[in-house]
Design a protein around this motif. Structure first.
Motif, PDB file in Angstrom:
ATOM      1  N   LYS A 158       0.833  -1.208   0.000  1.00 61.79           N
ATOM      2  CA  LYS A 158       0.000   0.000   0.000  1.00 61.79           C
ATOM      3  C   LYS A 158       0.869   1.259   0.000  1.00 61.79           C
ATOM      4  CE  LYS A 158      -4.287   1.669   1.914  1.00 61.79           C
ATOM      5  NZ  LYS A 158      -5.358   1.423   2.857  1.00 61.79           N
ATOM      6  N   LEU A 159       1.999   1.210   0.705  1.00 59.92           N
ATOM      7  CA  LEU A 159       2.919   2.344   0.702  1.00 59.92           C
ATOM      8  C   LEU A 159       3.467   2.586  -0.698  1.00 59.92           C
ATOM      9  CD1 LEU A 159       4.596   4.521   2.181  1.00 59.92           C
ATOM     10  CD2 LEU A 159       6.328   2.766   2.519  1.00 59.92           C
ATOM     11  N   ASN A 160       3.836   1.518  -1.404  1.00 58.28           N
ATOM     12  CA  ASN A 160       4.355   1.670  -2.765  1.00 58.28           C
ATOM     13  C   ASN A 160       3.298   2.255  -3.702  1.00 58.28           C
ATOM     14  OD1 ASN A 160       6.901   0.808  -2.131  1.00 58.28           O
ATOM     15  ND2 ASN A 160       6.566  -1.287  -2.788  1.00 58.28           N
ATOM     16  N   LYS A 161       2.036   1.839  -3.538  1.00 55.30           N
ATOM     17  CA  LYS A 161       0.960   2.406  -4.355  1.00 55.30           C
ATOM     18  C   LYS A 161       0.782   3.890  -4.060  1.00 55.30           C
ATOM     19  CE  LYS A 161      -1.791  -1.753  -5.030  1.00 55.30           C
ATOM     20  NZ  LYS A 161      -3.089  -2.401  -4.750  1.00 55.30           N
ATOM     21  N   LEU A 162       0.795   4.246  -2.784  1.00 53.17           N
ATOM     22  CA  LEU A 162       0.649   5.640  -2.383  1.00 53.17           C
ATOM     23  C   LEU A 162       1.836   6.471  -2.869  1.00 53.17           C
ATOM     24  CD1 LEU A 162      -1.096   7.614  -0.693  1.00 53.17           C
ATOM     25  CD2 LEU A 162       0.335   7.029   1.251  1.00 53.17           C
ATOM     26  N   ARG A 163       3.034   5.939  -2.728  1.00 54.03           N
ATOM     27  CA  ARG A 163       4.243   6.626  -3.179  1.00 54.03           C
ATOM     28  C   ARG A 163       4.208   6.818  -4.693  1.00 54.03           C
ATOM     29  NH1 ARG A 163       9.404   3.597  -1.388  1.00 54.03           N
ATOM     30  NH2 ARG A 163       9.061   4.676   0.563  1.00 54.03           N
ATOM     31  N   GLY A 164       3.796   5.782  -5.426  1.00 57.70           N
ATOM     32  CA  GLY A 164       3.704   5.883  -6.883  1.00 57.70           C
ATOM     33  C   GLY A 164       2.690   6.931  -7.322  1.00 57.70           C
ATOM     34  N   LYS A 165       1.559   6.989  -6.623  1.00 59.61           N
ATOM     35  CA  LYS A 165       0.540   7.989  -6.934  1.00 59.61           C
ATOM     36  C   LYS A 165       1.082   9.399  -6.678  1.00 59.61           C
ATOM     37  CE  LYS A 165      -3.698   9.211  -7.939  1.00 59.61           C
ATOM     38  NZ  LYS A 165      -4.229   9.071  -9.273  1.00 59.61           N
ATOM     39  N   GLY A 166       1.787   9.571  -5.569  1.00 54.10           N
ATOM     40  CA  GLY A 166       2.368  10.882  -5.255  1.00 54.10           C
ATOM     41  C   GLY A 166       3.414  11.304  -6.270  1.00 54.10           C
ATOM     42  N   ILE A 167       4.270  10.367  -6.683  1.00 59.02           N
ATOM     43  CA  ILE A 167       5.299  10.671  -7.681  1.00 59.02           C
ATOM     44  C   ILE A 167       4.638  11.029  -9.009  1.00 59.02           C
ATOM     45  CG2 ILE A 167       7.150   9.636  -9.057  1.00 59.02           C
ATOM     46  CD1 ILE A 167       7.974   8.115  -6.490  1.00 59.02           C
ATOM     47  N   SER A 168       3.588  10.286  -9.369  1.00 55.97           N
ATOM     48  CA  SER A 168       2.878  10.550 -10.613  1.00 55.97           C
ATOM     49  C   SER A 168       2.255  11.950 -10.607  1.00 55.97           C
ATOM     50  CB  SER A 168       1.799   9.494 -10.824  1.00 55.97           C
ATOM     51  OG  SER A 168       0.981   9.818 -11.905  1.00 55.97           O
ATOM     52  N   LEU A 169       1.579  12.302  -9.511  1.00 57.06           N
ATOM     53  CA  LEU A 169       0.964  13.627  -9.411  1.00 57.06           C
ATOM     54  C   LEU A 169       2.009  14.741  -9.448  1.00 57.06           C
ATOM     55  CD1 LEU A 169      -1.800  12.950  -6.738  1.00 57.06           C
ATOM     56  CD2 LEU A 169      -2.133  13.413  -9.170  1.00 57.06           C
ATOM     57  N   HIS A 170       3.140  14.506  -8.793  1.00 59.49           N
ATOM     58  CA  HIS A 170       4.201  15.517  -8.774  1.00 59.49           C
ATOM     59  C   HIS A 170       4.813  15.683 -10.162  1.00 59.49           C
ATOM     60  CE1 HIS A 170       8.179  17.242  -7.293  1.00 59.49           C
ATOM     61  NE2 HIS A 170       7.253  18.126  -6.947  1.00 59.49           N
ATOM     62  N   SER A 171       5.022  14.578 -10.874  1.00 57.47           N
ATOM     63  CA  SER A 171       5.563  14.652 -12.233  1.00 57.47           C
ATOM     64  C   SER A 171       4.592  15.381 -13.165  1.00 57.47           C
ATOM     65  CB  SER A 171       5.846  13.248 -12.774  1.00 57.47           C
ATOM     66  OG  SER A 171       6.850  12.628 -12.021  1.00 57.47           O
TER      67      SER A 171
END
Length: 129
Positions: A82-95
């Motif tokens: 779940k942390l990896n999914k949340l981290r990936g979503k945050g990185i995607s939004l930031h990019s």
């Protein structure tokens, strides 16, 4: 009951990391923080980790930064997946935000550099542990 115990450990972890990260050293740089000295010695002792066959890593080992205790607490509370999914979503939004800014400002050619800079800053701050 279980959530309250995890919240307590999260609070203790953050408090301990904040206290031990910036302790005053006797005989440090002009009697100041030992943080500068610790950074100086850690940069001299760096060695590149050798990946063994079968080990799967996205890159080099991440640095321990100011947000690392929060990431470790989130890993315990949420779990790795779940942390990896949340981290990936945050990185995607930031990019996407970086891309939108570059498009708006007319500097889309700088997008790749800014995304790489954001990754480096995230590693330095401890988001990638």
């Amino acid at each position: 009951m279980n959530r309250s115990i995890l919240k307590f450990f999260l609070l203790v972890t953050i408090a301990v990391s904040a206290v031990s990260g910036f302790s005053v050293a006797v005989g440090g740089v002009n009697g100041g923080s030992s943080f500068v000295i610790a950074q100086k010695f850690s940069s001299q002792q760096q060695s590149s980790p050798v990946a063994k066959r079968g080990d799967m890593q996205m890159g080099k080992m991440a640095k321990f930064g100011i947000f690392s205790p929060a990431v470790y607490a989130a890993k315990i509370i949420l779990g790795q997946e779940k942390l990896n999914k949340l981290r990936g979503k945050g990185i995607s939004l930031h990019s996407q935000a970086i891309g939108n800014f570059c498009e708006w400002s007319g500097a889309y050619h700088l997008r790749t550099r800014l995304v790489k800079l954001a990754k480096t800053n995230g590693d330095t701050l401890g988001f990638l542990v």
